[in-house]
Design an enzyme around this catalytic site. Structure first.
Site, PDB file in Angstrom:
ATOM      1  N   HIS A   1      -0.530  -6.663   0.299  1.00 45.99           N
ATOM      2  CA  HIS A   1      -0.986  -8.056   0.301  1.00 45.99           C
ATOM      3  C   HIS A   1      -0.223  -8.785  -0.814  1.00 45.99           C
ATOM      4  O   HIS A   1      -0.672  -8.772  -1.973  1.00 45.99           O
ATOM      5  CB  HIS A   1      -2.488  -8.145   0.025  1.00 45.99           C
ATOM      6  CG  HIS A   1      -3.351  -7.531   1.081  1.00 45.99           C
ATOM      7  ND1 HIS A   1      -4.533  -6.886   0.804  1.00 45.99           N
ATOM      8  CD2 HIS A   1      -3.212  -7.475   2.424  1.00 45.99           C
ATOM      9  CE1 HIS A   1      -5.082  -6.461   1.932  1.00 45.99           C
ATOM     10  NE2 HIS A   1      -4.292  -6.798   2.931  1.00 45.99           N
TER      11      HIS A   1
ATOM     12  N   THR B   1       1.493  -7.444  -6.195  1.00 42.40           N
ATOM     13  CA  THR B   1       0.401  -6.956  -5.372  1.00 42.40           C
ATOM     14  C   THR B   1      -0.299  -5.804  -6.075  1.00 42.40           C
ATOM     15  O   THR B   1       0.297  -5.121  -6.916  1.00 42.40           O
ATOM     16  CB  THR B   1       0.895  -6.478  -3.996  1.00 42.40           C
ATOM     17  OG1 THR B   1      -0.246  -6.130  -3.191  1.00 42.40           O
ATOM     18  CG2 THR B   1       1.803  -5.267  -4.115  1.00 42.40           C
ATOM     19  N   VAL B   2      -1.559  -5.616  -5.751  1.00 36.42           N
ATOM     20  CA  VAL B   2      -2.275  -4.427  -6.214  1.00 36.42           C
ATOM     21  C   VAL B   2      -2.794  -3.621  -5.025  1.00 36.42           C
ATOM     22  O   VAL B   2      -3.391  -2.572  -5.214  1.00 36.42           O
ATOM     23  CB  VAL B   2      -3.449  -4.790  -7.148  1.00 36.42           C
ATOM     24  CG1 VAL B   2      -2.932  -5.334  -8.457  1.00 36.42           C
ATOM     25  CG2 VAL B   2      -4.381  -5.796  -6.504  1.00 36.42           C
ATOM     26  N   HIS B   3      -2.584  -4.100  -3.830  1.00 35.26           N
ATOM     27  CA  HIS B   3      -3.079  -3.416  -2.633  1.00 35.26           C
ATOM     28  C   HIS B   3      -1.897  -2.794  -1.889  1.00 35.26           C
ATOM     29  O   HIS B   3      -1.095  -3.512  -1.301  1.00 35.26           O
ATOM     30  CB  HIS B   3      -3.800  -4.392  -1.697  1.00 35.26           C
ATOM     31  CG  HIS B   3      -4.996  -5.039  -2.321  1.00 35.26           C
ATOM     32  ND1 HIS B   3      -5.577  -6.173  -1.808  1.00 35.26           N
ATOM     33  CD2 HIS B   3      -5.721  -4.716  -3.419  1.00 35.26           C
ATOM     34  CE1 HIS B   3      -6.613  -6.514  -2.554  1.00 35.26           C
ATOM     35  NE2 HIS B   3      -6.712  -5.649  -3.550  1.00 35.26           N
ATOM     36  N   LEU B   4      -1.821  -1.474  -1.917  1.00 30.53           N
ATOM     37  CA  LEU B   4      -0.719  -0.771  -1.258  1.00 30.53           C
ATOM     38  C   LEU B   4      -1.307   0.200  -0.239  1.00 30.53           C
ATOM     39  O   LEU B   4      -2.255   0.920  -0.551  1.00 30.53           O
ATOM     40  CB  LEU B   4       0.094   0.010  -2.289  1.00 30.53           C
ATOM     41  CG  LEU B   4       0.637  -0.808  -3.458  1.00 30.53           C
ATOM     42  CD1 LEU B   4       0.586  -0.008  -4.746  1.00 30.53           C
ATOM     43  CD2 LEU B   4       2.051  -1.247  -3.186  1.00 30.53           C
TER      44      LEU B   4
END
Lengths: 489, 112
Positions: free
Chosen positions: A267, A420-423
């Site tokens: 994201h 981003t922090v959502h992987l």
């Protein structure tokens, strides 16, 4: 909990064995460890990072990045633009360092995963029941009192525009009822102690270099400890739960490459700082309100905002923005996150310890980032911001609606600080062999006993914080494994 | 970490030069401390990033030794891929450190 770190020293040898080896102790690995240990399996959890007790480092600080993040918090997916991302590297993984916000996967997303990737028995209702159990285990709850001022400002701006918003619950407890005194119910507070109580061994500062696989059957892992000592752990089953970057890297180093690491989904987010007339800054927490008017394409929320992070957000246009830093107590950082149609790759390169990560935004992604930053600026103006500082090179200071056109005109994703922090999605699960690296319950295709059980399995980005999806699917898969293998254990 | 000593020689003086230009009020001793922190954090980057940083830092040092400090500052404002990201990385780590450790630092770097 410190006794959990003594396993290897107690063993005092370079070889260990277990029935189930779990690599990684984050949102996927910890519930897997707890459930399997409670079912009677002999479980050993290995974690590359250290065990860091909560409260011993300041949240969102450089010290925390040094102690609990991979690469000191500076990790990048190469591309135009490059996208900064973060990975937790400590006992509990990302759950120890993230904002603790919790969102169930939307039903339509689960249905899409089931249908497009051909995920067997992925029933949205059943998954939501599992999510409910997880929510009990990690104490998902709303604030017991008023939200912080930066959070309320998001809500006020959305109300003024008639945009949908809500308060995201968090996995927190509030022992004294004060919403400022939340205690994060991360993996080191919940599933890891449960696993240890059921007999699981937990070994920190242990890196798995490679899993040795012959004719589809894995038998042992080559590991190295922080002191440089090399060793070997033999097992009957292995669960790789190192997160969406490290899991495919470990599998690739072990010779598994088909549909592994080729479909990284994230994201992407762009940020701004908003300046208000009064002091609003909360240095050690993040807003809980999120604006969902344009979801799933676009979501707005608040970020950590201590003075160092405010300075970072002003950096891209420092010559014009620098004066604002002296007023940081009146400022907070906010983000616009998009559901990207781009994809990235994770590539393990011989001779390099860390994988190379790349990501490519699509033209649609770039436009979404542009409109997202513009709409977020409008939201902040409606919330009462006197000045808005978008984080991209050449950005104008936005003082009114008339400045939004200039922002839109000057914006380019290549000039922005995208992060981003959502992987997720680097080993998608499902029966579609053209798309998936693992089967419907995480067993890596072409193997007999190598499982994945973390964010890598999500077929694509869910459009919301993925931790709830990761945990619910991890519990589902662990239960299936127990049902399949326990009779033979 | 094996590259840390060479990274120090390649990056430290560049970081100090940039800080003294961007933040003219920053005391010399503070600039030195910030640059030391920045180099240390570059030393824990992923291996390929560390190698990339070292390669670019070497080219920048060569350029500075030939063209002089004013040209180095001109170069530090470039937006070319990789080169621009190198200077941005130095500034990011440095600014984050300064304002996290001394949040009331003025915009020119002088102490409150």
């Amino acid at each position: 909990m410190n006794s959990m770190q003594q396993i290897w020293d107690d063993a005092n040898e370079s070889k260990m064995s277990c029935e189930v080896l779990i690599i990684g102790s984050g949102a996927g690995g910890s519930p897997t460890a707890a459930l399997l240990a409670e079912a009677g399996f002999d479980v050993l959890v290995v974690e590359e990072g250290r065990w860091v007790e909560q409260g011993t480092v300041a949240p969102f600080s450089l010290d925390q990045m040094e102690q609990q993040y991979r690469g000191g918090g500076v990790t990048v997916a190469l591309g135009l633009p490059s996208i900064a991302y973060t990975e937790g590297r400590c006992a509990g993984g990302g759950t120890e360092v993230n904002s603790g916000l919790y969102r169930r996967p939307p039903t339509e997303v689960v249905e899409r995963w089931r249908d497009r990737w051909d995920v067997r028995d992925l029933d949205p209702d059943e998954l939501m029941k599992t999510a409910t159990e997880v929510e009990t285990d990690i104490h998902v709850t709303h604030l017991p009192g008023p939200a912080s001022v930066p959070s309320q400002l998001l809500r006020q701006g959305a109300d003024a525009l008639g945009w949908k918003h809500d308060e995201s619950p968090r996995w927190m407890t509030y022992p004294d009822g004060n919403p400022r005194h939340g205690q994060r119910q991360s993996m080191t507070r919940t599933y890891l102690p449960r696993a240890a109580k059921a007999g699981a061994r937990i070994l920190t500062q242990c890196r798995v270099n490679k899993i040795n696989i012959s004719h589809g059957k894995a038998t042992y892992a080559d590991i190295s400890l922080a002191n440089g000592q090399a060793g070997r752990i033999s097992f009957k089953f292995v669960f790789v739960c190192g997160g969406a970057i490290q899991t495919p890297a470990i599998l690739q180093r072990s010779g598994l490459r088909k549909n592994i690491g080729q479909t990284l989904a994230v994201h992407p987010t762009v940020k701004l700082s908003a300046r208000f007339a009064d002091a609003i800054n909360v240095p050690d927490d993040v807003p809980v309100h999120q604006v969902k008017e344009f979801a799933p394409d676009l979501s707005f929320g608040g970020s950590a905002s201590h003075a160092g992070l405010i300075a970072l957000s002003l950096l891209d246009q420092w010559s014009d923005f620098k004066g604002a830093i002296e007023d940081w107590r009146n400022m907070a950082v906010y983000y616009a996150a998009i559901t990207s149609e781009g994809r990235g790759r994770v590539m393990s390169v011989p001779g390099l310890v860390d994988p190379v990560v790349t990501y490519r935004l699509t033209a649609r992604d770039r436009e979404l980032l542009r409109s997202g930053l513009s709409r977020l600026s409008l939201l902040m103006l409606e919330a009462g911001a006197t000045e808005v500082y978008p984080a991209f090179r050449g950005a104008p200071i936005v003082r009114g609606r008339k400045d939004l056109a200039t922002l839109q005109k000057r914006f380019s994703a290549n000039k922005a600080s995208v992060m981003t922090v959502h992987l997720c999605s680097t080993v998608p699960l499902g029966e579609n062999r053209d798309l998936c690296g693992a089967g419907s319950y995480g067993l890596v295709h072409e193997t007999k006993n190598v499982y994945v059980n973390d964010a890598s399995l999500l077929p694509d980005a869910p459009g919301v914080n993925p931790q709830a999806s990761v945990m619910a699917i991890a519990v589902r898969n662990a239960r299936h494994f127990i049902a399949q293998e326990k009779p033979h254990a | 970490m094996a590259l840390a000593p060479s990274l120090h020689s390649l990056v430290h003086s560049t970081a100090v030069t940039i800080l003294q230009h961007d933040l003219p009020g920053l005391p010399e001793i503070v600039a030195q401390e910030v640059a030391t922190f920045t180099v240390r954090r570059l030393g824990v980057l992923a291996a390929h990033m560390r190698l990339g940083v070292a390669a670019i830092a070497l080219l920048v040092r060569l350029f500075a030794s030939i063209a002089g400090q004013p040209r180095l500052l001109w170069l530090s404002k470039t937006h070319l891929p990789l080169l621009g990201e190198y200077f941005r990385l130095i500034r990011s780590l440095s600014y984050a450190y300064i304002w996290e450790k001394w949040p009331d630092t003025r915009s020119d770097g002088s102490p409150a």
